[in-house]
Design a protein around this motif. Structure first.
Motif, PDB file in Angstrom:
ATOM      1  N   ILE B   4     -45.155 -26.948 -24.202  1.00 14.73           N
ATOM      2  CA  ILE B   4     -43.773 -26.489 -24.403  1.00 14.73           C
ATOM      3  C   ILE B   4     -43.165 -26.108 -23.057  1.00 14.73           C
ATOM      4  CG2 ILE B   4     -42.320 -24.747 -25.514  1.00 14.73           C
ATOM      5  CD1 ILE B   4     -44.450 -24.550 -27.696  1.00 14.73           C
ATOM      6  N   TYR B   7     -42.310 -29.158 -21.051  1.00 11.49           N
ATOM      7  CA  TYR B   7     -41.077 -29.816 -21.509  1.00 11.49           C
ATOM      8  C   TYR B   7     -39.848 -29.035 -21.061  1.00 11.49           C
ATOM      9  CZ  TYR B   7     -42.816 -33.738 -24.218  1.00 11.49           C
ATOM     10  OH  TYR B   7     -43.349 -34.940 -24.573  1.00 11.49           O
ATOM     11  N   ILE B   8     -39.929 -27.706 -21.195  1.00 13.90           N
ATOM     12  CA  ILE B   8     -38.761 -26.888 -20.827  1.00 13.90           C
ATOM     13  C   ILE B   8     -38.494 -26.993 -19.325  1.00 13.90           C
ATOM     14  CG2 ILE B   8     -37.882 -24.516 -20.667  1.00 13.90           C
ATOM     15  CD1 ILE B   8     -39.281 -23.985 -23.351  1.00 13.90           C
ATOM     16  N   ASP B  11     -37.036 -30.311 -18.596  1.00 12.65           N
ATOM     17  CA  ASP B  11     -35.618 -30.336 -18.991  1.00 12.65           C
ATOM     18  C   ASP B  11     -34.766 -29.584 -17.987  1.00 12.65           C
ATOM     19  OD1 ASP B  11     -36.139 -31.847 -21.136  1.00 12.65           O
ATOM     20  OD2 ASP B  11     -35.740 -30.329 -22.660  1.00 12.65           O
ATOM     21  N   LEU B  12     -35.266 -28.423 -17.581  1.00 15.07           N
ATOM     22  CA  LEU B  12     -34.521 -27.627 -16.596  1.00 15.07           C
ATOM     23  C   LEU B  12     -34.285 -28.436 -15.328  1.00 15.07           C
ATOM     24  CD1 LEU B  12     -36.042 -24.036 -16.690  1.00 15.07           C
ATOM     25  CD2 LEU B  12     -33.674 -24.670 -17.080  1.00 15.07           C
ATOM     26  N   ILE B  15     -31.915 -31.617 -16.082  1.00 11.20           N
ATOM     27  CA  ILE B  15     -30.522 -31.240 -16.362  1.00 11.20           C
ATOM     28  C   ILE B  15     -29.871 -30.672 -15.104  1.00 11.20           C
ATOM     29  CG2 ILE B  15     -29.063 -29.625 -17.664  1.00 11.20           C
ATOM     30  CD1 ILE B  15     -31.087 -30.059 -20.020  1.00 11.20           C
TER      31      ILE B  15
END
Lengths: 165, 125
Positions: B4, B7-8, B11-12, B15
Motif C-alpha cells: 500500500i 502504491y501511495i 502515486d505521489l 502525480i
C-alpha cells in the motif's frame, strides 16, 4: 496483506484532485474574473524600486527608477496612486519600446494617474514602469515614496472573451 | 501494508511529477500564471523526494512491469511538449520552423524508447 482496492482508488482520486484544485485556484488568481485587481507594495506582483543604488529606505535619491508589475495576462487600464513627499514634479509612465529603451511619461497631477496599458509593452508577464523626478540632483533629501497602490482593470471574464485573453 | 505504501508513494511521485511538468509548461506559455502565486521549486523538491523514496524501496516485479505502458505514454507526452516549445522558439527561421519540431518529436521518441529498451533488457538479464 491484500490491497484494499477501493481505499487505494479513493486515495488516488484525492491525490489527483489536490493539484487540480491548486491549478483552478492559480488560474482564478491570474485570470482575475471580476476584471479588477488591487495591488500594493507588499504584493508579490509588484517589484521593488530599481536600481537599488538609487533607492534608500523607500527614498529615491537618483532618477529615474523603475518597477515591474507582474501579471500573467494583460490588463486594459491601471490607476496608480503614489503617495510621496517632495516638492518636485514627478513623472510616471511605462515602457513602450524595449529595443529603443523608450518610455512614455505622464506628469503626476495630485497623487494618482490613470494609464491606458494598451500603449505599453507587455511581455513575459510584465509591465515595466518608470518614475522620473527631473531636478532631483538638487534635492539631496530625495523623494520619499510612502505608498504605491495600483488598481488594474480589464473586461470581466466571460465565455465570449475566453479566446481574447 | 508495504504494498500500500509503495502504491501511495508511487502515486505521489507520478502525480507530483506530472503536475510539475504541466505547471512548468503553463508557466512557459504564460509567464507568471503559476509562479506569481506559487513556488514551483517546492513542488520539484516534493517530487524529487517522493521519487527518491520510491526508488529506494524494494518493488515487486509485477509492480515494476505495470509501469511500462506509462513510460511510453510519458515519452509521447515529453516529445510533444518539446515539439511545442521548439515550434514557439524557432519563429524566426521561416519554413524550417515546421520541420524542426517534427524531427525533434520523432528523435526524442525513438531515443527514449531505445534507451528504455536497452535498460529493460539489461535489467531482465
Amino acid at each position: 496483506m491484500a490491497i484494499p482496492f477501493k481505499t487505494l482508488k479513493i486515495i488516488r482520486i484525492i491525490l489527483i484532485l489536490i493539484p487540480f484544485i491548486l491549478f483552478l485556484f492559480l488560474l482564478n488568481k491570474s485570470l482575475v474574473p471580476k476584471g479588477r485587481l488591487e495591488i500594493d507594495q507588499k504584493s508579490p506582483l509588484i517589484s521593488s524600486l530599481e536600481p537599488k543604488d538609487r533607492v534608500r529606505d523607500n527614498v529615491i535619491t537618483g532618477e529615474p527608477v523603475y518597477f515591474d508589475i507582474k501579471t500573467a495576462f494583460p490588463f486594459i487600464k491601471a490607476k496608480i496612486e503614489i503617495d510621496y513627499e517632495s516638492n518636485l514634479q514627478i513623472y510616471l509612465g511605462g515602457l513602450v519600446n524595449p529595443e529603443k529603451w523608450q518610455y512614455r511619461l505622464y506628469p503626476l497631477k495630485g497623487k494618482e494617474i490613470e494609464l491606458n496599458l494598451k500603449n505599453f509593452y507587455f511581455q513575459k508577464g510584465k509591465y515595466r514602469f518608470m518614475i522620473s523626478a527631473p531636478g532631483l540632483e538638487n534635492y539631496p533629501e530625495g523623494v520619499k515614496i510612502k505608498k504605491i497602490k495600483i488598481i488594474l482593470t480589464k473586461n470581466p471574464f466571460s465565455l465570449r472573451n475566453l479566446f481574447k485573453i | 501494508m508495504k504494498n500500500i505504501i509503495q502504491y501511495i508513494i508511487h502515486d505521489l511521485f507520478s502525480i507530483s511529477f506530472f503536475t510539475f511538468l504541466s505547471f512548468f509548461f503553463l508557466e512557459y506559455l504564460y509567464p507568471g500564471l503559476i509562479t506569481n502565486y506559487f513556488n514551483l521549486n517546492l513542488l520539484l523538491l516534493f517530487c524529487l523526494s517522493s521519487g527518491i523514496i520510491f526508488m529506494m524501496m524494494d518493488r515487486e516485479e509485477t509492480f515494476k512491469r505495470s509501469f511500462i505502458l506509462k513510460y511510453y505514454f510519458f515519452f509521447l507526452l515529453l516529445s510533444f511538449l518539446t515539439a511545442v516549445i521548439v515550434f514557439r522558439e524557432t519563429s524566426a527561421l521561416g519554413w524550417i520552423r515546421y520541420l524542426i519540431p517534427n524531427l525533434s518529436f520523432f528523435a526524442i521518441i525513438f531515443i527514449s524508447i531505445a534507451i528504455f529498451k536497452n535498460y529493460d533488457s539489461r535489467r531482465q538479464n
